[in-house]
Scaffold this active site. Structure first.
Site, PDB file in Angstrom:
ATOM      1  N   GLN B 223       0.823  -1.201   0.000  1.00 37.43           N
ATOM      2  CA  GLN B 223       0.000   0.000   0.000  1.00 37.43           C
ATOM      3  C   GLN B 223       0.865   1.263   0.000  1.00 37.43           C
ATOM      4  O   GLN B 223       0.328   2.364  -0.086  1.00 37.43           O
ATOM      5  CB  GLN B 223      -0.913   0.018   1.231  1.00 37.43           C
ATOM      6  N   ARG B 370      -8.847  -0.396   7.751  1.00 37.59           N
ATOM      7  CA  ARG B 370      -9.822   0.562   7.212  1.00 37.59           C
ATOM      8  C   ARG B 370     -10.123   1.633   8.255  1.00 37.59           C
ATOM      9  O   ARG B 370     -11.262   1.856   8.640  1.00 37.59           O
ATOM     10  CB  ARG B 370     -11.097  -0.159   6.796  1.00 37.59           C
ATOM     11  N   CYS B 371      -9.076   2.274   8.714  1.00 43.86           N
ATOM     12  CA  CYS B 371      -9.182   3.136   9.871  1.00 43.86           C
ATOM     13  C   CYS B 371      -7.970   4.040   9.900  1.00 43.86           C
ATOM     14  O   CYS B 371      -6.894   3.642   9.516  1.00 43.86           O
ATOM     15  CB  CYS B 371      -9.222   2.247  11.112  1.00 43.86           C
ATOM     16  N   GLU B 740     -12.976   5.154   5.018  1.00 41.78           N
ATOM     17  CA  GLU B 740     -13.027   4.385   6.258  1.00 41.78           C
ATOM     18  C   GLU B 740     -14.156   4.799   7.187  1.00 41.78           C
ATOM     19  O   GLU B 740     -14.365   4.166   8.225  1.00 41.78           O
ATOM     20  CB  GLU B 740     -11.669   4.531   6.955  1.00 41.78           C
TER      21      GLU B 740
END
Lengths: 290, 784
Positions: B223, B370-371, B740
């Site tokens: 990522q 996802r945060c 998110e």
């Protein structure tokens, strides 16, 4: 996920399959839908030396009525049961259970007979077939025999089949009287093994209960028949009192253990709730409330 | 052409353009790491520890070395000979690549086989004989922090206990004073369980090191390719110009592909030593047991209020379970991420957070699934506390929120823990959600249902997030400041390539970033090719996670587009033989003021930039911009969830999910809504079923998808999505991050709904996952 080495044969006849299996020794396995076996192999929890793939054998994929029984061949997929008019009309407990088996992918390939032979106590068909009093037909080099499902399922992942026997079909007695059945399953998500499953079959006889079949999923070392509950129902007047009593007795018959799906106490309570609810629904289907 | 007409033609910001990238994904024409096959490529498989804590007595690889197809067997000792047995983590700790002294979690990397095919590699793994001397396993972080606990990190000089950090935020004295004035203090102890990002594609690499040139080309699931390149240079001692990280299509990341994993390092080392490309692709169980998990926060929250519901102060003590290595992916100054956003949407004058991290015998990670770095845990805690406070005070939970929201005129708002919230209108989002769900009627229905013995519940979460790190002063990862970049090259024919420093894993960058260029420069999105993820090709960036792509690289794209537009204006003035001040800009077109027919398009200008430039102007229409955000962005919203609980089984079904999200200006509303759907589904999974747990010996339960449950389309509820728009005042486009929000905000809404259904029975808390078994037990206990 890479399985260990294995040999593979795909015979075209039952005779060849039986011979191949017998020749493969104790480590040979029958492959039908593969929905339990293949994942175990990919995890290397199972390392069979030989797979005998029976998918190319003709004549094993039918659901047919034959002399008061329903014959379900070894290659009948769960999804075939979902779509069967015959099952929907005659055996509502099977019709209720079939769409609850795992997920759509498994239902497309997995087989009824394969699920029974896997003898997972969390398997749904085991309870359904116990409630219906079904039997399987097993073929080996020494011939053919029938085995009641109550005798087939011995222990967790253990059946009474000999290593050289192939189950060719399951035979379900078709109820002659007004009857109803239902299957209830609690699962954490679609495709999960049951937390608790309950199969009931109720046959009415002149306003009273004739035969009752009750079996439980995922609350014991094998699918459990709730014998006491069945006994008190036989001959009883159908209704909330009898069904509640059956629920209590079925909960007593369950042998659950604490695990990530819940405590033993919880699972017993769900058995009780489900047996009561399933009997009520089965009674409605049988036309008993009319 | 009218402005509106022109904008519709270019389909820029605000258009629900179909995702450009989906064409290849739907056709099965994507390229993932495992699709890459290089000549002479070998396959690596990793041997993992079956024990959670044990000293390694010996490793015998002789049988594996002799097995069919085996080229090499690599142990920690082999790596140590090249100074590669340990590597730095993103939180400044060290992590074993392959264990040399002892294993510290079940699934830890111990050795690897490199073989001619992946089956043979795994066959040979079974032939490696490791003798372990078992040690007691620590699975409870509270016990791990006790003074006499066995030391997990005896490899670290000066480490005498299992504490990996202590961190505080806020003002303890002001908070104590606030509590002294309180009429009511509501407390909540809750564990946000260990869950896992579980991208559809697991992690992997094809490492291709040319022994002659020293050039290392690493095709990997990353990522953050540039950050990984720099870290690789530091770890392996390779010259950074010789490292090229290429990310092909990435099949989901959700934070899982931010860290560097031992498999990447080992495969690269193997390729370097063997002179052949080496592929390592982890299987699903390896991904679940060894790669970046998320959450695992044990939280104690106290909310101080007046009797009429005014919030006075918030106190939080938390213990995080960080596993065997402190490998959280987060800005280096923030030891518990951005957890101090825990005051949420509320004008809380005082707050104090105390956090302690514990080493345990579990997998490391602590990634922001996802945060935005622990925002999820914070949002969950405050929204659960507020619900319980409403019960205690006998107030409607919507009303309690309304009384305490930071009001629109208070922005920019400095929170008690030091964040400066950029913009918000929390009440508008709440009102819209309540209106869409039919809140008053639902409360009435709930009363009727209770009278019939049915258990209906309505849960609300009015979350606020903090996303889009940096700015550079406060936020860096391993010392690298958190800016991001965009390079735009407009070709002579008016087509463009945009190269960005962030990395899509499914977010739709190829579409949305092209739409930004379209709006800013008037080049239609289909004429803009968006590139990312090849460190030799795109400018340096920190990657995509923590909802930072639009706030950082999206802003960089807007700025560089505007810079090129300024240059284009000079060229247009030259072409039209007027001064720049006499030109008007409609999207994609300069025209002469008062003479609208005298005009040139951006495509005309692009051609002129290479064929007919004005005297003294540099040729070309290209540029790069590095954007350092002045602040983070603070998206918010309100989610309302309606559930019905079956009292007989404890099972709960979701009847409604109404989601109002405010992420400022939406670049592609369809993609935004898709992100929200995904997050609401993940929030549902976390609330209801997802859990990695461990038995007392440290055996991982949750090592495959029959144990680690993910929701499918069968059980995922229907979502009703709505928007309010409060632009970010500091972002060039007014946009905020959104990827998110729903994962962050929704778990509390689901749990609040279940608690709401049972509140009248006295139930105040059920820890996630809120399984039917736990709900049933809670009902039984309450009924006693």
């Amino acid at each position: 996920m890479y399985p260990a080495r294995f040999d593979y044969v795909a015979p075209r006849s039952l005779e060849d399959a039986v011979e191949a299996l017998a020749g493969g020794g104790d480590d040979a396995k029958v492959l039908a839908g593969g929905q339990s076996l293949i994942p175990l192999m990919k995890l290397r929890f199972a390392e069979p030396s030989l797979l005998v793939d029976i998918n190319r054998i003709p004549g094993l994929d039918g659901i047919a009525e034959d002399g008061g029984r329903l014959r379900i061949g070894a290659l009948v997929r769960h999804n075939d049961v979902v779509g069967s008019r015959l099952v929907a009309d005659r055996l509502p407990v099977m019709a209720a259970a079939a769409p609850l088996i795992s997920d759509p992918l498994v239902r497309n390939l997995g087989t009824v007979c394969g699920s029974l032979c896997h003898a997972d106590p969390a398997g749904d068909w085991g309870s359904v077939m116990l409630a219906l009093g079904a039997e399987v037909v097993a073929r080996s080099p020494s011939g053919e025999r029938t085995i009641p499902v109550s005798e087939l399922l011995v222990d967790t992942f253990t059946t009474s089949l000999a290593p050289d026997e192939i189950v060719t079909e399951v035979r379900v007695p078709l109820p002659q009287r007004r009857s109803g059945g239902h299957y209830l399953k609690l699962e954490r998500k679609v495709g999960d093994f049951a937390t608790v499953g309950v199969a009931v079959q109720l046959e009415l006889d002149d306003g009273r209960i004739g035969r009752a079949g009750i079996a439980l999923t995922a609350v014991g070392p094998r699918n459990v028949t709730a014998t006491e509950a069945e006994r008190v129902l036989a001959g009883a007047e159908p209704g909330p009192d009898a069904f509640a009593e059956a629920g209590r007795l079925a909960a007593d018959a369950a042998e659950p253990v604490d695990d990530v799906r819940g405590s033993a106490r919880y699972k017993r309570a769900v058995v009780q709730t489900f047996v009561e609810r399933a009997l009520t629904r089965a009674h409605e289907i049988a036309g008993g409330s009319r | 052409m009218a402005v509106a007409e022109q904008e519709r033609t270019v389909r820029g910001i605000g258009h629900s353009l179909r995702r450009h990238e989906d064409d290849r994904f739907i056709r099965g024409k994507g390229t993932y790491v495992d699709d890459i096959v290089l000549p002479g490529m070998l396959h690596m498989a990793i041997l993992r520890s079956p024990l959670a804590h044990a000293r390694i007595v010996s490793i015998d690889t002789s049988k594996a070395q002799a097995a069919e197809g085996v080229v090499a067997v690599i142990t920690g000792a082999d790596l140590a000979a090249h100074n590669l047995a340990w590597m730095p983590t993103l939180s400044g700790d060290t992590q074993a690549v392959f264990a040399t002294d002892k294993v510290r979690f079940q699934g830890q990397e111990v050795a690897a086989v490199v073989a001619e095919d992946p089956y043979l590699a795994r066959d040979a793994l079974q032939l490696i004989d490791v003798e372990y001397d078992p040690l007691p396993a620590l699975v409870d972080p509270h016990k791990a922090l006790e003074p006499d606990a066995v030391l997990i990190r005896d490899d670290k000089e000066g480490q005498t206990d299992n504490r990996c950090y202590h961190w505080e935020a806020g003002d303890p004295r002001a908070t104590d004073e606030a509590f002294a004035r309180a009429d009511v203090v509501v407390t909540l102890d809750t564990h946000y369980p260990r869950c896992h990002p579980s991208p559809m594609e697991t992690c992997g690499i094809v490492a291709d090191v040319n022994q002659a040139t020293g050039q290392a080309t690493l095709h990997m699931t990353s990522q953050a390719p540039h950050a990984h390149r720099t870290l690789f240079a530091m770890v392996a001692g390779l010259p950074e110009q010789n490292i090229r990280i290429k990310t092909p299509d990435i099949g989901g990341g959700f934070g899982n592909k931010v860290p560097i994993y031992p498999g990447y390092v080992a495969a690269t080392a193997a390729s370097l030593l063997l002179g052949r490309p080496v592929k390592w692709i982890e299987d699903r169980s390896e991904n679940l047991i060894s790669t970046g998990f998320a959450r695992d926060f044990h939280m104690h929250g106290e909310l101080a209020l007046t009797r009429d519901g005014e919030m006075l102060g918030l106190r939080v003590r938390l213990v995080s379970d960080n596993g065997a290595f402190y490998a959280d992916a987060q800005p280096s100054k923030c030891r518990a991420g951005l957890f101090h956003i825990v005051t949420g949407s509320y004008a809380l004058p005082a707050a104090h957070v105390v956090a302690d991290g514990a080493y345990t015998n579990k997998a490391p990670g602590g990634v922001a699934y996802r945060c935005s770095f622990r925002v999820t845990e914070a949002s969950f805690l405050i929204e659960r506390l507020v619900h319980n406070a409403a019960i205690e005070l006998g107030l409607d939970p919507a009303e309690l929120r309304r009384r305490n929201f930071i009001r629109p005129e208070q922005f920019p708002y400095t929170s008690a823990t030091g964040f400066v919230y950029d913009s918000g209108n929390y009440e508008a989002a709440l009102d819209l959600a309540l209106q869409q769900v039919g809140y008053d009627d639902l409360r009435e229905e709930q009363r009727r249902a209770r009278a019939e013995g049915r258990l209906l519940g309505i849960g609300i979460a009015s979350f606020t997030e903090v996303v889009g790190a940096g700015n550079h002063k406060d936020y860096d990862i391993a010392g690298i400041k958190m800016f991001d970049s965009a390079e735009l090259r407009v070709h002579p024919t008016g087509k463009a390539i945009l190269k960005i420093g962030v990395q899509t894993q499914g977010q739709g960058h190829e579409t949305t970033f092209a739409q930004i260029v379209a709006s800013e420069l008037g080049i239609p999105p289909e004429d803009v090719l968006v590139q990312y993820g090849d460190t030799d090709n795109v400018p340096y960036g920190l990657g995509t996670y923590a909802s930072r792509s639009t706030p950082t690289a999206g802003a960089a794209t807007a700025v560089i587009s505007r810079k090129l537009r300024d240059k284009a204006r000079q060229i247009a003035a030259h072409l039209l033989e007027v001064s720049e001040e006499d030109l008007e800009w409609d999207t994609g077109r300069f025209s002469v003021k008062g003479a609208p027919d005298r005009a040139v398009t951006i495509q005309d200008v692009a051609l002129a930039a290479y064929t007919n430039m004005p005297e003294g102007l540099e040729a070309g229409l290209e540029g790069v911009h590095y954007y350092d955000p002045p602040n983070m962005t603070f998206p918010f919203g309100t989610y309302v969830v309606v559930v019905e609980v079956d009292p007989g089984t404890g099972d709960w079904k979701v009847l409604r999910v109404v989601a109002v999200d405010d992420c400022g200006v939406r670049i592609n509303p369809m993609i935004v809504e898709g992100q929200i759907h995904g997050g609401l589904a993940e929030g549902f999974g976390i609330a209801k079923m997802e859990l990695i747990t461990f038995d007392e010996d440290g055996n991982c339960i949750g090592s495959n998808f029959t144990d680690y449950l993910l929701p499918t389309s069968w059980e995922t509820p229907n979502f009703e999505c709505f928007a309010t728009v409060t632009p970010s005042p500091h972002h060039p486009l007014g946009a905020k991050g959104v990827g998110e929000s729903a994962t962050v905000g929704s778990p509390a809404a689901y749990v609040n709904a279940v608690i709401d259904a049972l509140g009248h029975l006295g139930v105040r808390n059920i820890d996630m996952p809120v399984t039917s078994a736990k709900v049933w037990e809670a009902i039984q206990q309450a009924s006693r």
